[in-house]
Design an enzyme around this catalytic site. Structure first.
Site, PDB file in Angstrom:
ATOM      1  N   GLU A  70     -11.392   5.390  11.766  1.00  0.00           N
ATOM      2  CA  GLU A  70     -11.362   4.802  10.433  1.00  0.00           C
ATOM      3  C   GLU A  70     -10.182   3.841  10.397  1.00  0.00           C
ATOM      4  OE1 GLU A  70     -11.210   7.483   7.158  1.00  0.00           O
ATOM      5  OE2 GLU A  70     -13.076   8.485   7.684  1.00  0.00           O
ATOM      6  N   ASP A 128      -4.836   6.298  -2.827  1.00  0.00           N
ATOM      7  CA  ASP A 128      -3.973   6.680  -1.707  1.00  0.00           C
ATOM      8  C   ASP A 128      -2.611   7.156  -2.188  1.00  0.00           C
ATOM      9  OD1 ASP A 128      -5.696   6.063   0.526  1.00  0.00           O
ATOM     10  OD2 ASP A 128      -5.481   3.966  -0.057  1.00  0.00           O
TER      11      ASP A 128
END
Length: 263
Positions: free
Chosen positions: A49, A60
């Protein structure tokens, strides 16, 4: 057959679980990030990823936010992110690469142009965390038409009414987020994850990969044991951010991969 489907078929034939590693493109700089990415397959990573740096990464936590800031300050762009994929493809035409990020950079580039460039670079899948299923016409369906898998996230709050909507156009694999909140928060619990994975599998034949809150080889093993594999991101990015050498980062990744593969 896509690289993602081929990789999971191979793992199933070998009786192994998948280990997926997340790193941010351009972190701590373009050259070092590319060296790390190219070293991930030999460190045991089954699927890469690759984060696309973005100025407002709302899903995040601090670790990945800082990685994105470092990358952007170093001049990392969407084009340069695709160049990282191209660099991997010079030596490796088998390891799947999934780009993970937010829709704004893709929208700014233009969906058709982005998808054409992604196919040419060797991208296999997309995780775009701020595009819900209700917006599938924006990117999901065009990506599927280009044979790029569109991977959805399911969470502990994805209830039985919502889950079929999430799974509707999902392909490649399902990413189960084991912890509510931002990346890097808390620790995953296999006991809590197992019934959620089983619930998702009632609605799809796709592999279910579990991420968030995995930091040790033991945790990778335990989570992979109750799913089709696991994802580690923040713990790897943290090593990069604190200045570990490429060799040390890849050694840590290898320990995590060994943990997942021992499940």
């Amino acid at each position: 057959m896509s690289r993602i489907a081929a990789r999971f078929r191979k793992l199933e034939a070998e009786g192994r679980k998948a280990f997926v590693a997340y790193v941010m493109a351009g972190d701590p700089d373009a050259a070092t990030a590319t060296e790390i990415v190219r070293g991930l397959p030999s460190a045991g990573v089954d699927v890469i990823e690759l984060g696309i740096p973005f100025t407002d990464p709302m899903a995040d936590g601090p670790t990945i936010q800082l990685a994105g800031q470092r990358a952007l300050e170093g001049g990392m762009t969407l084009s340069a992110t695709l160049d990282t994929v191209r660099a991997l493809r010079r030596d490796d035409d088998e390891t799947p690469v999934v780009l993970m990020g937010y829709y704004n950079p893709i929208y700014s580039r233009g969906v058709d142009r982005f998808l054409a460039e992604a196919v040419e670079a060797g991208v296999d899948g997309l995780i775009v965390v701020d595009l819900p299923p209700e917006e599938d016409e924006e990117l999901c369906l065009p990506a599927l038409a280009k044979d790029i898998d569109f991977i959805r996230l399911a969470t502990p709050t994805t209830d039985r009414a919502r889950l079929p909507v999430v799974l509707r156009n999902t392909s490649g694999f399902v990413y189960y987020v084991s912890i509510t909140g931002i990346t890097g928060a808390g620790e995953a619990s296999a006991a809590k994850v197992a019934p959620e994975v089983a619930r998702i599998k009632e609605g799809t034949a796709l592999p279910v990969i579990v991420g968030f809150g995995i930091k040790t080889p033991e945790a990778a093993r335990d989570i992979a044991a109750v799913a089709d594999g696991c994802v580690v991101g923040s713990a790897i990015v943290d090593r990069i951010g604190r200045g570990d050498s490429v060799e040390d980062v890849l050694s840590y990744v290898r320990s995590l991969a060994d943990g997942a593969h021992s499940a």
